[in-house]
Motif scaffolding. Sequence first.
Motif, mmCIF file in Angstrom:
data_model
loop_
_atom_site.group_PDB
_atom_site.id
_atom_site.type_symbol
_atom_site.label_atom_id
_atom_site.label_comp_id
_atom_site.label_asym_id
_atom_site.label_seq_id
_atom_site.Cartn_x
_atom_site.Cartn_y
_atom_site.Cartn_z
ATOM 1 N N ILE A 138 0.879 -1.180 0.000
ATOM 2 C CA ILE A 138 0.000 0.000 0.000
ATOM 3 C C ILE A 138 0.913 1.226 0.000
ATOM 4 C CG2 ILE A 138 -1.836 1.245 1.204
ATOM 5 C CD1 ILE A 138 -2.703 -1.442 2.383
ATOM 6 N N MET A 139 0.868 1.967 -1.101
ATOM 7 C CA MET A 139 1.879 3.022 -1.321
ATOM 8 C C MET A 139 1.256 4.420 -1.271
ATOM 9 S SD MET A 139 3.616 1.408 -4.779
ATOM 10 C CE MET A 139 2.137 1.575 -5.780
ATOM 11 N N ASP A 140 2.083 5.412 -0.938
ATOM 12 C CA ASP A 140 1.705 6.797 -1.202
ATOM 13 C C ASP A 140 2.430 7.219 -2.491
ATOM 14 O OD1 ASP A 140 4.320 7.271 -0.487
ATOM 15 O OD2 ASP A 140 3.852 8.240 1.424
ATOM 16 N N SER A 141 2.296 8.498 -2.861
ATOM 17 C CA SER A 141 2.870 8.902 -4.150
ATOM 18 C C SER A 141 4.393 8.748 -4.159
ATOM 19 C CB SER A 141 2.475 10.344 -4.471
ATOM 20 O OG SER A 141 2.867 11.203 -3.425
ATOM 21 N N THR A 142 5.033 8.992 -2.996
ATOM 22 C CA THR A 142 6.493 8.870 -2.933
ATOM 23 C C THR A 142 6.916 7.443 -3.253
ATOM 24 O OG1 THR A 142 6.539 10.583 -1.262
ATOM 25 C CG2 THR A 142 8.504 9.227 -1.430
ATOM 26 N N ALA A 143 6.235 6.480 -2.627
ATOM 27 C CA ALA A 143 6.577 5.070 -2.862
ATOM 28 C C ALA A 143 6.270 4.684 -4.306
ATOM 29 C CB ALA A 143 5.809 4.183 -1.893
#
Length: 579
Positions: free
Chosen positions: A275-280
């Motif tokens: 489960i990622m945010d934009s950075t990941a």
Amino acid sequence: MSAREVRVPDLGDFKDVAVIEVLVRPGDRVEKEQPLITLESDKATMEVPATEAGIVKQLNVKVGDKVSAGDSILVLEPSVEAPPAPAASKPASLPPTFPEKPSKSAASSTKLPQNADIMAEVMVLGAGPGGYSAAFRAADLGKKVVLVERYPSLGGVCLNVGCIPSKALLHAAKVIEDAGMMAKHGIRFGPPTIDLPELRQYKTSVVTKLTGGLKGLAKRRKVSVVQGVGRFTGPHSLEVTGADGKKLLVGFEAAIIAAGSAPIRLPGLPDDPRIMDSTAALELPDIPERLLVIGGGIIGLEMANVYAALGSKVDVVEMTPGLLPGADPDLVKPLHKRMQARLAAIYTATKVAGIEAKQDALHVKLEGKDAPASKVYDRVLVAVGRRPNGHGIGAEAAGVTVDARGFIPTDAQLRTNVPHIFAIGDVTKPPLLAHKAVHEGKTAAEVIAGHKAAFDARCIPSVVYTDPEVAWTGLTELEAKAAGIEVSVGRFPWAANGRSLGMGYSDGVTKILFDKTSGRALGGAAVGPNAGELMAEISLAIEMGADAQDIGLTVHAHPTLSETVAMSAEQVTGTLTDL
Ligand code: NAD
């Protein structure tokens, strides 16, 4: 003090001159020399300034009125008091207030910490586009500047994990898409072979080129960069904790808070690296077979575009009934159509009710009229907005007000409630955009250096770098409707633009909104490849108070997409021959 009338000054030979702008409203505090109204004759445009400082009690003119020398403009209650609370919620179209004189005198009377390790005339907290621009401008104006940044490289989210790396990947996505599109026109390529490490390296090289350049610029300006996490410990001191735990105290005469924003995390989701945010997501950990993007806003759609081009089956879940909520529906429609063809599914008016992280995949529960009850994905990107970083910097120790959401209110000079501390960029108010931060940063630096500056942009362009791009600047049609502002809308379809057709695209549209009374451009928008580039001309038109004739009579090169701007204006002047 008793209220006084401010009257139209001697206008020479002119009589019955039109009021084309009223720049203040009842309740506003104005400073001496601050423009109150704009008059326009057939020969010239002039602003009528306030003859003294005070509070506007009553307005006696409106846009469209004709005035002559001696006519009453407004009633002003003269005042010498400090200005009221910061005007953070003031619309950008209103003029700035010029509260106290900048910190020259404040500087000499400050209680600077005696135990500081390093002293600054200007301390800037955060080295994103707003922060480094503020620091560089302050240094150029002769100030001794300390720039505090938690990460090793300058440039903040935008350069390191936002605008710049995403644009490098979007370029790659566009090349793949464009190559595929040419199959319809007689040029066929094989499916792309994607070397992920090389693509990552390309993205990283773009970022390091820019961040490395910033380092050099800081050095040449003698800006001292301190790396670590900064927290205010008082109104003139900031403690910086380095990665090794070592602490350093920075004392400052004036400060600019440029602490930016961070992705919003959805509560209740499991802690799982898939489960990622934009950075990941920008790290390109792999190309997942099945990707769910939560949030059909700017980041969600840009990243959906990238991963779909790289070969993922991408679904987008958007909570509201349409993509890009807030943008005019006629702009969103062509994008939605194109995204629908490119993505596996778009579920609007849909919520994610929960995610179960199992070994085989992420099992996602969906709630929405047209969505299945559950679906399985290899990765999930959460892009549901960003929140300002006003909390967690010790603002309370400096006496700086932070609202419940984490925004730091400022006035038009970017001054917080503490006169020698300024705030700029994402941490102040929406829109959360790098170019707004840059302009605010320079303004804050200039105010600190004693210039009579203020941030009074009439428009701030927004560009969504999807394929097609969606872009707008100034007033939108939705906003005009909501505010009851009467506008004439000139609209030109790209289906009649040769350049666009040559690029294989016919669904685009450009439009410009003009004030029905004054005729001046108030806003504009476009959808189509490179639509964002068109916002420059429309923004300049808005800032310069251009009307449809000004734009339509400007010769635009043929064949270019920029002709759609001129032809939108010609539609309003009635001189359009291309439709
Ligand atoms: P956004 O506000 O643009 O979009 C978030 C979207 O998520 C909205 O459409 C919202 O309705 C939806 N949403 C919220 N909660 C949800 C939920 N629980 N389930 C499903 N959908 C949900 O935010 P963003 O895309 O995260 O971008 C953040 C900020 O960064 C924006 O303010 C933007 O201005 C800025 N940004 C700008 C650019 C650019 O200029 N091109 C690029 C990236 C980011």
